[in-house]
Write a protein that holds these residues in place. Structure first.
Motif, PDB file in Angstrom:
ATOM      1  N   VAL A   1     -61.875  50.407  15.722  1.00  0.00           N
ATOM      2  CA  VAL A   1     -62.980  50.395  15.607  1.00  0.00           C
ATOM      3  C   VAL A   1     -63.619  50.721  16.275  1.00  0.00           C
ATOM      4  CG1 VAL A   1     -65.387  48.686  15.605  1.00  0.00           C
ATOM      5  CG2 VAL A   1     -63.409  48.583  13.990  1.00  0.00           C
TER       6      VAL A   1
ATOM      7  N   SER B   1     -69.940  46.693  15.923  1.00  0.00           N
ATOM      8  CA  SER B   1     -68.400  47.070  16.044  1.00  0.00           C
ATOM      9  C   SER B   1     -67.474  46.056  15.124  1.00  0.00           C
ATOM     10  CB  SER B   1     -68.480  47.207  18.051  1.00  0.00           C
ATOM     11  OG  SER B   1     -67.211  47.539  17.753  1.00  0.00           O
ATOM     12  N   ILE B   2     -68.177  44.724  15.993  1.00  0.00           N
ATOM     13  CA  ILE B   2     -68.042  43.678  15.564  1.00  0.00           C
ATOM     14  C   ILE B   2     -67.970  42.693  14.544  1.00  0.00           C
ATOM     15  CG2 ILE B   2     -68.296  40.575  15.921  1.00  0.00           C
ATOM     16  CD1 ILE B   2     -69.676  40.885  18.401  1.00  0.00           C
TER      17      ILE B   2
ATOM     18  N   THR C   1     -65.012  45.151  12.417  1.00  0.00           N
ATOM     19  CA  THR C   1     -63.999  44.684  12.782  1.00  0.00           C
ATOM     20  C   THR C   1     -63.851  43.011  12.278  1.00  0.00           C
ATOM     21  OG1 THR C   1     -63.598  45.091  14.947  1.00  0.00           O
ATOM     22  CG2 THR C   1     -62.487  43.286  14.914  1.00  0.00           C
TER      23      THR C   1
ATOM     24  N   LYS D   1     -60.617  43.242   9.128  1.00  0.00           N
ATOM     25  CA  LYS D   1     -59.683  41.908   8.886  1.00  0.00           C
ATOM     26  C   LYS D   1     -59.644  41.108   7.680  1.00  0.00           C
ATOM     27  CE  LYS D   1     -57.201  40.663  12.248  1.00  0.00           C
ATOM     28  NZ  LYS D   1     -55.213  41.185  12.182  1.00  0.00           N
TER      29      LYS D   1
END
Length: 95
Positions: A72, A81-82, A85, A89
């Protein structure tokens, strides 16, 4: 061993990572919302896609659950961005 790597964000950092990974022999999918960034990477990634990496259905359609590594590199939007991510996952990308 050849890996399948997705790089979300093809700005300075992301494009540098994507180029390096591609040069050492990995399959690299580069994703960015900016068409110019994607066009600049053609020939330096296996596949370049103009898309919103925060859109989970799009990432599923691109086959990301089958990828080995996610990078990322979205520097301009911390929330995005978070979120990317977390999505990577959730899709089961191990690294």
């Amino acid at each position: 061993m050849k890996k399948q790597v997705v790089v979300a964000g093809l700005g300075r950092f992301g494009s540098s990572i994507a180029r390096e990974l591609y040069q050492i022999g990995h399959d690299v999918l580069g994703i960015d919302t900016d068409e110019k960034n994607v066009q600049d990477m053609l020939g330096h990634v296996t596949i370049g896609v103009t898309a919103d990496a925060t859109n989970e259905p799009v990432l599923r359609e691109l086959g990301l659950p089958n990828f080995d590594v996610g990078v990322v590199a979205i520097g301009s939007d911390l929330q995005a961005s978070i979120l990317v991510t977390v999505i990577l996952k959730d899709l089961g990308i191990p690294f």
